[in-house]
Scaffold this motif. Structure first.
Motif, PDB file in Angstrom:
ATOM      1  N   ARG A 127       3.888   1.608  -1.051  1.00 40.75           N
ATOM      2  CA  ARG A 127       4.522   1.786  -2.368  1.00 40.75           C
ATOM      3  C   ARG A 127       3.532   2.381  -3.361  1.00 40.75           C
ATOM      4  O   ARG A 127       3.873   3.266  -4.131  1.00 40.75           O
ATOM      5  CB  ARG A 127       5.073   0.452  -2.884  1.00 40.75           C
ATOM      6  N   ARG A 128       2.299   1.910  -3.306  1.00 43.08           N
ATOM      7  CA  ARG A 128       1.266   2.465  -4.201  1.00 43.08           C
ATOM      8  C   ARG A 128       1.045   3.953  -3.946  1.00 43.08           C
ATOM      9  O   ARG A 128       0.657   4.686  -4.837  1.00 43.08           O
ATOM     10  CB  ARG A 128      -0.057   1.715  -4.030  1.00 43.08           C
TER      11      ARG A 128
ATOM     12  N   GLU B 230       0.842  -1.217   0.000  1.00 44.34           N
ATOM     13  CA  GLU B 230       0.000   0.000   0.000  1.00 44.34           C
ATOM     14  C   GLU B 230       0.869   1.256   0.000  1.00 44.34           C
ATOM     15  O   GLU B 230       0.601   2.208  -0.715  1.00 44.34           O
ATOM     16  CB  GLU B 230      -0.873   0.038   1.256  1.00 44.34           C
TER      17      GLU B 230
END
Ligand SMILES: [Zn+2]
Length: 445
Positions: A41-42, A39
């Motif tokens: 990284r997103r 999450e």
């Protein structure tokens, strides 16, 4: 907001049985950490790291740089309490189910649903308005050792303009809150031994000492029927809330009868009757028995005089009490109150000092404003009965720690059928998004 997609993603997170206290779930804890890492990284985080432990790491990350904007640390935890007793759940605890606008699952409110809310609030913004730093841990329900060690080694990790902790609830439906105190915790096991081995109750009953009987007597000496805790020195540092604070509590929509009927769902309330229920819940320490082990508890009958009995107890501590002092006081009281022919020992499992938070920093105003814009009501200051052991460490860099949350008082944290109201989640995503924007607009603090 694409609610369907969000619910799918939240369900995925809640399906992971990341019970931190049970080693059989170590892999699941790691899987929940990986979920959080993905999450982050997103969200465009660089430096996503898994720190301090292979199985229960602190997931850390840095959001995209926003020059000149304040730095906000987001704290939360991906671990959950054990789900038992399983028989009392309507749906299995790790198979989330939606009924009447609520999602039922272990961790839905404490704290995965709230972590989810904080992260999705960022994802919903066109660009990040502040410098986000994330510290999402996996041992909150188990003493936070990994995070404590990390912050001791690397105190710069809590250097920021504010820390946001969404692991709490509204003080009542439609009443968002910020919390000015958290109770501390002292968790202990007390063991009494009365003889070398278990004995036959026909051969020895009537003359041999019984470990369970002695333990029960010891416990009733430690806390009397009226709710008073008889540990010398225990109440010494406890201060009554100010008149102004007590008056403010009277204005909260809290009704003792409703609390008994709808939330406790028992026939009576107990405790020190000369104090209001809110004062007992928020401003007085407790002594609770969690379980008694030993002797024969299997099916059928076995006539044994147990040689050893152990009780798990905990005390919630209030401001000015100190964990180290309470540990000494309990150990001394057990020694004094157990009869001479009994070997009584105390083992401390984990604990935390209580926390006290001044809520006059401008960041609290901005959060209040965000709640007001989205839900129609600003936050009110309240106290919390629970504990988040790591809060004093999060405050050690000097940044204000904002304790708030989107849960409701009837979310049944740590109990069967834990839930989160979806309206709270959707509102929360908007509230925190608005808060991030307001904080960004305010500049460095
Ligand atoms: Zn929690």
């Amino acid at each position: 907001m694409d609610q369907e997609r969000l619910l799918r993603e939240l369900t995925e997170f809640l399906r992971i049985p990341s019970v931190s206290t049970l080693p059989t779930h170590n892999k699941d804890c790691r899987a929940a950490a990986e979920w959080v890492g993905a999450e982050l990284r997103r969200l465009g985080c660089h430096d996503v790291e898994f720190l301090g432990s292979e199985t229960h790491p602190v997931v850390s990350g840095k959001g995209p740089d926003v020059p000149g904007a304040p730095t906000l640390i987001i704290y939360g935890h991906y671990d959950v309490q054990p789900p038992d007793p399983l028989g009392e759940w309507t749906n299995p605890p790790f198979e989330p189910a939606i009924r009447d606008g609520k999602i039922y699952a272990r961790g839905s409110a404490d704290d995965k649903g709230q972590v989810f809310c904080l992260l999705k609030a960022i994802a919903a913004l066109p660009r990040p308005p502040v410098n986000f730093r994330f510290l999402i841990e996996g041992e909150e329900e188990f003493g936070s050792t990994v995070l404590f060690d990390l912050l001791k080694r690397e105190p710069q990790r809590v250097r920021a303009d504010a820390v946001l902790v969404a692991d709490m609830s509204y003080v009542a439906p439609e009443w968002p809150a910020v919390y000015t105190t958290l109770r501390g915790l002292c968790y202990a096991e007390i063991t009494v031994r009365t003889s070398k081995t278990d004995l036959h109750s026909g051969e020895y009953g009537g003359a041999a000492p019984n470990a369970h009987e002695e333990l029960c007597r010891l416990l009733s000496r430690l806390k009397s029927e009226d709710g008073k805790i008889n540990i010398p020195g225990f109440y010494g540092p406890v201060k009554r809330p100010s008149k102004a604070e007590l008056a403010a509590w009277k204005k909260l929509p809290f009704n003792e009868k409703d609390f008994l009927r709808k939330r406790v769902q028992a026939k009576a309330l107990v405790g020190l009757k000369k104090y209001s229920v809110l004062e007992r819940l928020w401003a007085l320490p407790t002594f609770e028995i969690h379980g008694i082990l030993g002797g024969f508890t299997g099916e059928g009958a076995k006539t044994v005089i147990p040689a050893e009995a152990t009780v798990k107890v905990s005390m919630r501590l209030v401001p000015n009490q100190k964990l180290a002092a309470v540990e000494r006081q309990l150990a001394a009281a057990v020694k004094r109150l157990a009869p001479k022919f009994v070997t009584a020992t105390v083992r401390f499992l984990h604990g935390a000092d209580p926390a006290q938070i001044e809520v006059d920093h401008p960041a609290f105003q901005l959060l209040g404003q965000a709640f007001k814009e989205v839900t129609g009501r600003a936050t009110v200051p309240a106290r919390a009965g629970g504990s988040i052991p790591v809060v004093p460490a999060l405050a050690s860099g000097g940044a204000p720690v904002i304790l708030t949350g989107i849960g409701l008082p009837d979310d049944r944290l740590h109990a069967p059928n834990e839930k989160l109201d979806l309206k709270q989640l959707w509102d929360g995503i908007e509230v925190f998004g608005r808060f991030y924007e307001l904080l960004g607009g305010a500049g460095r603090m």
